[in-house]
Design a protein around this motif. Structure first.
Motif, PDB file in Angstrom:
ATOM      1  N   ARG A  30       0.821  -1.202   0.000  1.00  0.00           N
ATOM      2  CA  ARG A  30       0.000   0.000   0.000  1.00  0.00           C
ATOM      3  C   ARG A  30       0.865   1.266   0.000  1.00  0.00           C
ATOM      4  O   ARG A  30       0.539   2.256  -0.665  1.00  0.00           O
ATOM      5  CB  ARG A  30      -0.919  -0.009   1.230  1.00  0.00           C
ATOM      6  N   GLN A  31       1.973   1.237   0.749  1.00  0.00           N
ATOM      7  CA  GLN A  31       2.852   2.403   0.820  1.00  0.00           C
ATOM      8  C   GLN A  31       3.438   2.754  -0.556  1.00  0.00           C
ATOM      9  O   GLN A  31       3.555   3.928  -0.914  1.00  0.00           O
ATOM     10  CB  GLN A  31       3.995   2.147   1.811  1.00  0.00           C
ATOM     11  N   ARG A  32       3.815   1.711  -1.300  1.00  0.00           N
ATOM     12  CA  ARG A  32       4.365   1.943  -2.640  1.00  0.00           C
ATOM     13  C   ARG A  32       3.286   2.521  -3.563  1.00  0.00           C
ATOM     14  O   ARG A  32       3.556   3.450  -4.332  1.00  0.00           O
ATOM     15  CB  ARG A  32       4.912   0.636  -3.209  1.00  0.00           C
ATOM     16  N   GLN A  33       2.071   1.980  -3.482  1.00  0.00           N
ATOM     17  CA  GLN A  33       0.980   2.461  -4.320  1.00  0.00           C
ATOM     18  C   GLN A  33       0.670   3.932  -4.033  1.00  0.00           C
ATOM     19  O   GLN A  33       0.432   4.723  -4.951  1.00  0.00           O
ATOM     20  CB  GLN A  33      -0.278   1.614  -4.080  1.00  0.00           C
ATOM     21  N   ILE A  34       0.679   4.296  -2.756  1.00  0.00           N
ATOM     22  CA  ILE A  34       0.397   5.688  -2.376  1.00  0.00           C
ATOM     23  C   ILE A  34       1.466   6.624  -2.935  1.00  0.00           C
ATOM     24  O   ILE A  34       1.165   7.678  -3.510  1.00  0.00           O
ATOM     25  CB  ILE A  34       0.304   5.822  -0.844  1.00  0.00           C
ATOM     26  N   ALA A  35       2.730   6.243  -2.773  1.00  0.00           N
ATOM     27  CA  ALA A  35       3.831   7.077  -3.259  1.00  0.00           C
ATOM     28  C   ALA A  35       3.771   7.223  -4.783  1.00  0.00           C
ATOM     29  O   ALA A  35       3.983   8.316  -5.327  1.00  0.00           O
ATOM     30  CB  ALA A  35       5.170   6.480  -2.834  1.00  0.00           C
ATOM     31  N   THR A  37       1.111   6.889  -6.741  1.00  0.00           N
ATOM     32  CA  THR A  37      -0.060   7.690  -7.114  1.00  0.00           C
ATOM     33  C   THR A  37       0.241   9.172  -6.964  1.00  0.00           C
ATOM     34  O   THR A  37      -0.099   9.985  -7.837  1.00  0.00           O
ATOM     35  CB  THR A  37      -1.274   7.302  -6.242  1.00  0.00           C
ATOM     36  N   LYS A  38       0.892   9.534  -5.873  1.00  0.00           N
ATOM     37  CA  LYS A  38       1.285  10.933  -5.662  1.00  0.00           C
ATOM     38  C   LYS A  38       2.295  11.376  -6.716  1.00  0.00           C
ATOM     39  O   LYS A  38       2.243  12.509  -7.213  1.00  0.00           O
ATOM     40  CB  LYS A  38       1.875  11.110  -4.267  1.00  0.00           C
TER      41      LYS A  38
END
Length: 220
Positions: A30-35, A37-38
């Protein structure tokens, strides 16, 4: 007191931080996906993505090519962020390098379509002046005659809903004459966006008819 960073430096720093943050998390987390996406969102809003070969094509055609290029590049960034090496330069340069390459790829993929667009006369003059493409004017003249004659009536039969005057033949002939979308819009009482969208959709629909006609005329 330290001077504030200029906007460009702030953007470069933010992009690199997001890229490194994404790289530091395993794929699928999830952390990678958030970064990521940003990161992609920041790239889209940055105004720093290059626009390869700007001015070479009519706006509608260029926007279509550019949007597809951008989508491919941003998807690549999202899926392959580990390919970016912060030690070799700024992330925006890496992305813009891919924008140049992918734009050419998209262009080549569509190059088999001889009629990618129907340029108006102002655009024809610029094309011929820039690239010595005298054949382009010959093709446009043949297309104009084909539209004017409309032997089977197929171009005039296709029109915007509830507005027979705003048919493909009428719109295309006006566009070939070099009239702006706003001028055509005022004359046919149709919104510019509706007019342009209808024209591009039907141009694609009739592309094969134009190609066959031009082959018969030995223009292709």
């Amino acid at each position: 007191m330290e001077p504030e960073m200029d906007t460009s430096n702030e953007l470069d720093e933010k992009l690199q931080q997001l890229a490194i943050e994404a790289q530091n998390h395993p794929p699928g987390t999830r952390q990678r996906q958030i970064a990521l996406t940003k990161l992609v969102s920041t790239l889209q809003k940055s105004g720093q993505l290059c626009r390869p070969q700007l001015g070479r094509f009519p706006k509608e055609v260029y926007d279509d090519l550019y949007n597809e290029t951008q989508q491919r590049v941003l998807l690549f960034v999202f899926q392959n962020i580990n390919n970016y090496d912060p030690q070799r330069g700024k992330l925006i340069k890496w992305v813009n390098f891919m924008m140049d390459k992918r734009f050419i790829d998209v262009l080549r993929e569509r190059s088999h379509k001889k009629i990618q667009y129907m340029p108006n006369m102002d655009e024809l003059d610029r094309l011929c002046e820039r690239n010595s493409l005298s054949i382009v004017k010959e093709v446009a003249q043949e297309i104009r005659e084909y539209l004017q004659n409309d032997p089977e009536g197929k171009f005039s039969q296709v029109h915007i809903s509830k507005n027979p005057r705003a048919n493909f033949r009428a719109i295309a002939l006006r566009y070939l004459e070099g009239r702006s979308w706003q001028e055509i819009s005022n004359e046919l009482n149709v919104g510019v966006s509706t007019l342009s969208s209808f024209y591009q959709r039907k141009l694609e629909k009739f592309a094969e008819h134009f190609r066959e006609y031009l082959k018969d005329q030995h223009c292709l």
